[in-house]
Design a protein around this motif. Structure first.
Motif, mmCIF file in Angstrom:
data_model
loop_
_atom_site.group_PDB
_atom_site.id
_atom_site.type_symbol
_atom_site.label_atom_id
_atom_site.label_comp_id
_atom_site.label_asym_id
_atom_site.label_seq_id
_atom_site.Cartn_x
_atom_site.Cartn_y
_atom_site.Cartn_z
ATOM 1 N N THR A 2 0.834 -1.203 0.000
ATOM 2 C CA THR A 2 0.000 0.000 0.000
ATOM 3 C C THR A 2 0.867 1.251 0.000
ATOM 4 O OG1 THR A 2 -1.715 -1.202 1.199
ATOM 5 C CG2 THR A 2 -1.859 1.186 1.222
ATOM 6 N N ALA A 3 1.950 1.228 0.771
ATOM 7 C CA ALA A 3 2.864 2.370 0.790
ATOM 8 C C ALA A 3 3.491 2.587 -0.584
ATOM 9 C CB ALA A 3 3.948 2.159 1.846
ATOM 10 N N VAL A 4 3.827 1.507 -1.265
ATOM 11 C CA VAL A 4 4.387 1.623 -2.620
ATOM 12 C C VAL A 4 3.358 2.267 -3.556
ATOM 13 C CG1 VAL A 4 5.121 0.274 -4.641
ATOM 14 C CG2 VAL A 4 6.064 -0.236 -2.373
ATOM 15 N N LEU A 5 2.103 1.880 -3.424
ATOM 16 C CA LEU A 5 1.062 2.482 -4.264
ATOM 17 C C LEU A 5 0.924 3.977 -3.993
ATOM 18 C CD1 LEU A 5 -1.688 -0.294 -4.211
ATOM 19 C CD2 LEU A 5 -0.098 0.282 -6.053
ATOM 20 N N TYR A 6 0.973 4.366 -2.711
ATOM 21 C CA TYR A 6 0.948 5.797 -2.386
ATOM 22 C C TYR A 6 2.165 6.507 -2.971
ATOM 23 C CZ TYR A 6 -3.028 5.643 0.836
ATOM 24 O OH TYR A 6 -4.276 5.515 1.384
ATOM 25 N N GLY A 7 3.319 5.857 -2.898
ATOM 26 C CA GLY A 7 4.527 6.445 -3.474
ATOM 27 C C GLY A 7 4.413 6.638 -4.977
ATOM 28 N N LEU A 8 3.817 5.661 -5.656
ATOM 29 C CA LEU A 8 3.622 5.785 -7.101
ATOM 30 C C LEU A 8 2.658 6.918 -7.435
ATOM 31 C CD1 LEU A 8 3.467 2.025 -8.157
ATOM 32 C CD2 LEU A 8 5.321 3.673 -8.572
ATOM 33 N N GLU A 9 1.596 7.049 -6.624
ATOM 34 C CA GLU A 9 0.658 8.164 -6.833
ATOM 35 C C GLU A 9 1.365 9.500 -6.676
ATOM 36 O OE1 GLU A 9 -2.788 8.144 -4.397
ATOM 37 O OE2 GLU A 9 -3.684 6.438 -5.405
ATOM 38 N N LEU A 10 2.221 9.598 -5.662
ATOM 39 C CA LEU A 10 2.953 10.844 -5.447
ATOM 40 C C LEU A 10 3.934 11.112 -6.586
ATOM 41 C CD1 LEU A 10 3.638 10.580 -1.628
ATOM 42 C CD2 LEU A 10 2.331 12.374 -2.774
ATOM 43 N N ALA A 11 4.629 10.069 -7.032
ATOM 44 C CA ALA A 11 5.619 10.246 -8.093
ATOM 45 C C ALA A 11 4.982 10.639 -9.418
ATOM 46 C CB ALA A 11 6.424 8.963 -8.262
ATOM 47 N N ASP A 12 3.812 10.080 -9.710
ATOM 48 C CA ASP A 12 3.128 10.368 -10.970
ATOM 49 C C ASP A 12 2.296 11.643 -10.918
ATOM 50 O OD1 ASP A 12 4.174 8.032 -11.918
ATOM 51 O OD2 ASP A 12 2.307 6.883 -11.796
ATOM 52 N N GLY A 13 2.114 12.187 -9.726
ATOM 53 C CA GLY A 13 1.275 13.374 -9.578
ATOM 54 C C GLY A 13 -0.204 13.070 -9.610
ATOM 55 N N ARG A 14 -0.580 11.817 -9.420
ATOM 56 C CA ARG A 14 -1.992 11.421 -9.450
ATOM 57 C C ARG A 14 -2.692 11.606 -8.114
ATOM 58 N NH1 ARG A 14 -2.285 5.821 -10.259
ATOM 59 N NH2 ARG A 14 -0.080 5.684 -9.786
ATOM 60 N N ALA A 15 -1.949 11.877 -7.056
ATOM 61 C CA ALA A 15 -2.552 12.013 -5.734
ATOM 62 C C ALA A 15 -3.418 13.273 -5.682
ATOM 63 C CB ALA A 15 -1.468 12.071 -4.663
ATOM 64 N N GLU A 16 -4.649 13.121 -5.192
ATOM 65 C CA GLU A 16 -5.537 14.278 -5.084
ATOM 66 C C GLU A 16 -4.988 15.287 -4.082
ATOM 67 O OE1 GLU A 16 -9.659 13.374 -4.469
ATOM 68 O OE2 GLU A 16 -9.547 11.645 -5.792
ATOM 69 N N ASP A 17 -4.446 14.789 -2.986
ATOM 70 C CA ASP A 17 -3.837 15.639 -1.973
ATOM 71 C C ASP A 17 -2.488 15.023 -1.601
ATOM 72 O OD1 ASP A 17 -3.139 17.246 0.145
ATOM 73 O OD2 ASP A 17 -5.031 17.018 1.220
ATOM 74 N N ALA A 18 -1.429 15.685 -1.973
ATOM 75 C CA ALA A 18 -0.087 15.146 -1.750
ATOM 76 C C ALA A 18 0.219 14.980 -0.267
ATOM 77 C CB ALA A 18 0.954 16.040 -2.401
ATOM 78 N N ASN A 19 -0.308 15.870 0.575
ATOM 79 C CA ASN A 19 -0.066 15.756 2.013
ATOM 80 C C ASN A 19 -0.704 14.500 2.582
ATOM 81 O OD1 ASN A 19 1.423 18.123 2.203
ATOM 82 N ND2 ASN A 19 -0.418 19.372 2.472
ATOM 83 N N VAL A 20 -1.925 14.230 2.182
ATOM 84 C CA VAL A 20 -2.626 13.041 2.665
ATOM 85 C C VAL A 20 -1.924 11.777 2.177
ATOM 86 C CG1 VAL A 20 -4.790 11.741 2.540
ATOM 87 C CG2 VAL A 20 -4.844 14.207 2.898
ATOM 88 N N ALA A 21 -1.539 11.771 0.910
ATOM 89 C CA ALA A 21 -0.866 10.598 0.354
ATOM 90 C C ALA A 21 0.485 10.364 1.028
ATOM 91 C CB ALA A 21 -0.688 10.756 -1.154
ATOM 92 N N SER A 22 1.231 11.415 1.276
ATOM 93 C CA SER A 22 2.546 11.231 1.903
ATOM 94 C C SER A 22 2.413 10.797 3.353
ATOM 95 C CB SER A 22 3.381 12.509 1.788
ATOM 96 O OG SER A 22 2.736 13.579 2.442
ATOM 97 N N MET A 23 1.441 11.321 4.079
ATOM 98 C CA MET A 23 1.247 10.886 5.459
ATOM 99 C C MET A 23 0.715 9.456 5.508
ATOM 100 S SD MET A 23 2.564 13.064 7.302
ATOM 101 C CE MET A 23 2.188 12.260 8.814
ATOM 102 N N SER A 24 -0.124 9.081 4.576
ATOM 103 C CA SER A 24 -0.601 7.701 4.501
ATOM 104 C C SER A 24 0.551 6.754 4.217
ATOM 105 C CB SER A 24 -1.669 7.561 3.420
ATOM 106 O OG SER A 24 -2.792 8.342 3.742
ATOM 107 N N LEU A 25 1.456 7.163 3.348
ATOM 108 C CA LEU A 25 2.640 6.361 3.045
ATOM 109 C C LEU A 25 3.475 6.154 4.311
ATOM 110 C CD1 LEU A 25 4.910 6.735 -0.009
ATOM 111 C CD2 LEU A 25 5.933 6.659 2.226
ATOM 112 N N VAL A 26 3.696 7.217 5.071
ATOM 113 C CA VAL A 26 4.495 7.127 6.299
ATOM 114 C C VAL A 26 3.815 6.234 7.331
ATOM 115 C CG1 VAL A 26 5.361 8.475 8.263
ATOM 116 C CG2 VAL A 26 5.681 9.321 5.936
ATOM 117 N N VAL A 27 2.514 6.403 7.508
ATOM 118 C CA VAL A 27 1.774 5.590 8.492
ATOM 119 C C VAL A 27 1.816 4.115 8.091
ATOM 120 C CG1 VAL A 27 -0.541 5.129 9.402
ATOM 121 C CG2 VAL A 27 0.316 7.464 9.321
ATOM 122 N N CYS A 28 1.642 3.836 6.808
ATOM 123 C CA CYS A 28 1.720 2.442 6.342
ATOM 124 C C CYS A 28 3.081 1.838 6.646
ATOM 125 C CB CYS A 28 1.433 2.359 4.844
ATOM 126 S SG CYS A 28 -0.295 2.553 4.415
#
Length: 132
Positions: free
Chosen positions: A31-57
């Motif tokens: 799941t963290a890898v998927l969040y990382g891919l979203e951040l890298a591709d710019g597909r994340a709706e909210d980069a802060n939420v995606a990055s914090m979700s990645l860290v929590v995972c």
């Protein structure tokens, strides 16, 4: 924190609990890898939420890996943590089944229930009775 019998193998429920914790840790890393891919591709709706979700995972994946290693070594202290974690996964499984799909929710629920049963059947820590 030491194993009950250092020279013997952990009981089967402890091994099952270790495997459940390890599988859950690997799922969180995925799941963290998927969040990382979203951040890298710019597909994340909210980069802060995606990055914090990645860290929590990743934090919970590390903690679950520690639980799995402790179970494998025959420790009894991870029993409560494993039980609580897997009980808390049951509402998450329900939410997953209503948002992602019934099969994803059922798989997570089965994994969580396996963790609950395994941790309940695993040996408990032998603590001294200090009641009056």
């Amino acid at each position: 924190m030491t194993p009950r019998h250092p020279d013997s193998h952990p009981p089967t429920p402890a091994i099952v609990a270790a495997v459940v914790c390890l599988v859950e840790a690997l799922l969180l890393v995925g799941t963290a890898v998927l969040y990382g891919l979203e951040l890298a591709d710019g597909r994340a709706e909210d980069a802060n939420v995606a990055s914090m979700s990645l860290v929590v995972c990743l934090i919970f994946a590390i903690l679950l890996a520690v639980l799995a290693a402790a179970w494998r070594k025959g420790a009894t202290w991870p029993r409560t943590a494993t039980l609580v974690w897997n009980v808390l996964l049951l509402p998450a499984a329900w939410t997953l089944s209503t948002t992602t799909g019934i099969w994803a929710g059922l798989v997570l629920a089965a994994l969580a229930l396996t963790g609950v049963v395994a941790s309940l059947l695993a040996p408990a820590a032998e603590l001294p009775d200090r009641t009056l």
